[in-house]
Design a protein around this motif. Structure first.
Motif, mmCIF file in Angstrom:
data_model
loop_
_atom_site.group_PDB
_atom_site.id
_atom_site.type_symbol
_atom_site.label_atom_id
_atom_site.label_comp_id
_atom_site.label_asym_id
_atom_site.label_seq_id
_atom_site.Cartn_x
_atom_site.Cartn_y
_atom_site.Cartn_z
ATOM 1 N N VAL A 158 0.779 -1.067 0.101
ATOM 2 C CA VAL A 158 -0.004 -0.147 0.092
ATOM 3 C C VAL A 158 0.886 1.361 0.104
ATOM 4 C CG1 VAL A 158 -1.503 1.222 1.382
ATOM 5 C CG2 VAL A 158 -2.050 -1.052 1.086
ATOM 6 N N GLN A 159 1.894 1.298 0.939
ATOM 7 C CA GLN A 159 2.519 2.515 1.150
ATOM 8 C C GLN A 159 3.511 2.724 -0.244
ATOM 9 O OE1 GLN A 159 4.120 3.585 5.186
ATOM 10 N NE2 GLN A 159 3.934 1.184 5.312
ATOM 11 N N LEU A 160 4.085 1.591 -0.808
ATOM 12 C CA LEU A 160 5.005 1.847 -1.871
ATOM 13 C C LEU A 160 4.182 2.159 -3.117
ATOM 14 C CD1 LEU A 160 7.422 -0.969 -1.409
ATOM 15 C CD2 LEU A 160 7.713 1.193 -0.695
ATOM 16 N N ALA A 161 3.092 1.523 -3.269
ATOM 17 C CA ALA A 161 2.251 1.860 -4.397
ATOM 18 C C ALA A 161 1.856 3.378 -4.392
ATOM 19 C CB ALA A 161 1.052 1.004 -4.574
ATOM 20 N N ALA A 162 1.540 3.751 -3.292
ATOM 21 C CA ALA A 162 0.947 5.188 -3.061
ATOM 22 C C ALA A 162 2.094 6.183 -3.300
ATOM 23 C CB ALA A 162 0.212 5.553 -1.737
ATOM 24 N N GLN A 163 3.407 5.844 -2.821
ATOM 25 C CA GLN A 163 4.726 6.824 -2.942
ATOM 26 C C GLN A 163 4.963 6.662 -4.515
ATOM 27 O OE1 GLN A 163 7.176 5.153 -0.172
ATOM 28 N NE2 GLN A 163 5.838 5.411 1.486
ATOM 29 N N ALA A 164 4.759 5.537 -5.227
ATOM 30 C CA ALA A 164 5.169 5.531 -6.491
ATOM 31 C C ALA A 164 4.114 6.157 -7.480
ATOM 32 C CB ALA A 164 5.335 4.213 -7.045
ATOM 33 N N GLY A 165 2.900 6.698 -6.990
ATOM 34 C CA GLY A 165 2.095 7.633 -7.922
ATOM 35 C C GLY A 165 0.865 6.743 -8.393
ATOM 36 N N ALA A 166 0.248 5.783 -7.560
ATOM 37 C CA ALA A 166 -0.592 4.881 -8.138
ATOM 38 C C ALA A 166 -1.849 5.909 -8.128
ATOM 39 C CB ALA A 166 -0.823 3.785 -7.171
#
Length: 317
Positions: A158-166
């Motif tokens: 969740v955190q990495l997808a959000a930080q990567a601009g999902a």
């Protein structure tokens, strides 16, 4: 030294404290005096006996990641590692112990401001989430659904997808309270465990697998990709491939992902980057509970009850 061994496959009570000789490092290995040990979903599967067909036997010491201080180094290991606080990947076991052996090639030095507890919360989970998203060919702007988002891997995804601009980060979870916590970590949509709703997604990261995995093919957009990064609910049904094939005209893809396919050197780079980022506050290390090593049975009872949000960590000393 004290360690936790599987005395009998089955429930948590099959774990027991045992006395073992202090290990000696072989060539390419180090010994760590452990401070913190991550408790993972794969530990539960091994303890239950579900993976016995893969060679796991009673007497096995659980635990795949530890953090602590290097106390000894084997041949062909840079002696400057001795005395340093590090995170290490022990493989498929050996971590639930006061002294653990790890390949020197897996070691990542801990930043001064990162605790051992946070390191084992972020380490393996972060690697699986990072490379799982890459395996799914995730691109910024795409929508992602994380199935089983309340565990260590799911929270990191969740955190990495959000930080990567999902564009969208949806989650499945078991309660509104957990959903609210996941929103604080970057989720934009909260679904029930079945993923009820009409929304579809470019990518599904599935930590759960099990009998209901094929139902999530319907949650994919055309050209969507579902990647199973875990199987805490066991194997999918035998006909799941046939059920995917029925969606032929949508050009869907299914894949499994194991971090074992990523070279240790690449995992080390990502782990070090995650640790450095965590010292700046993102990603967050979400710790459910910290228990002494001797309470491994209690840790596994919590895991089995499904009450864990984040990571349970065992500590020594």
């Amino acid at each position: 030294m004290k360690a936790i061994a599987i005395q009998q496959f089955g429930g948590p009570d099959g774990l027991a404290v045992v006395d073992l000789p202090t290990p000696e490092p072989a060539a390419g290995q180090v010994v760590l005096a452990t401070e913190a040990i991550g408790v993972g979903g794969v530990d539960v599967l091994i303890r239950s006996g579900a993976l016995a067909a893969y060679g796991f036997e009673e007497g096995h010491i659980l635990g795949g990641e530890v953090a602590g201080t290097v106390t000894a180094a084997g041949a062909d290991v840079d002696p400057s590692w001795v005395g340093r606080r590090v995170w290490g990947f022990t493989g498929v076991g050996g971590g639930y112990s006061e002294q653990a052996v790890a390949p020197a090639a897996s070691l990542v030095a801990l930043p001064e401001t990162l605790s051992a507890v946070d390191a084992v919360t972020l380490g393996s989970s972060g690697v699986v989430a990072h490379f799982g998203l890459r395996h799914a060919r995730f691109a910024p702007g795409e929508s992602v659904l994380v199935r089983g988002a309340s565990g260590g891997i799911g929270i990191m995804a969740v955190q990495l997808a959000a930080q990567a601009g999902a564009g969208t980060v949806a989650v499945t979870t078991s309660s509104p309270e957990r959903g609210a916590r996941l929103r604080e970590l970057g989720a934009t949509h909260v679904l029930d465990r079945a993923g009820t709703g009409e929304d579809t997604f470019d990518v599904v990261i599935d930590v759960v697998a099990g009998a209901h995995l094929p139902e999530f093919f319907a949650k994919l957009k055309p050209n969507g990709r579902l990647v199973a990064v875990g199987a805490v609910a066991g194997d999918p049904p035998a006909d799941f491939g046939a059920r995917l094939f029925r969606t032929f005209r949508k050009s869907l893809s299914f894949a499994t992902f194991s971090a074992d396919t990523v070279p240790l050197a690449d995992r080390r780079v990502v782990t070090a980057e995650l640790f450095a980022a965590a010292t700046r506050g993102q990603p967050a290390a979400v710790v459910h509970d910290v228990l002494p090593l001797e309470q491994a049975v209690a840790a596994h009872r919590k895991m089995q009850a499904g009450e864990v949000f984040g990571r349970i960590v065992l500590t020594v000393g």
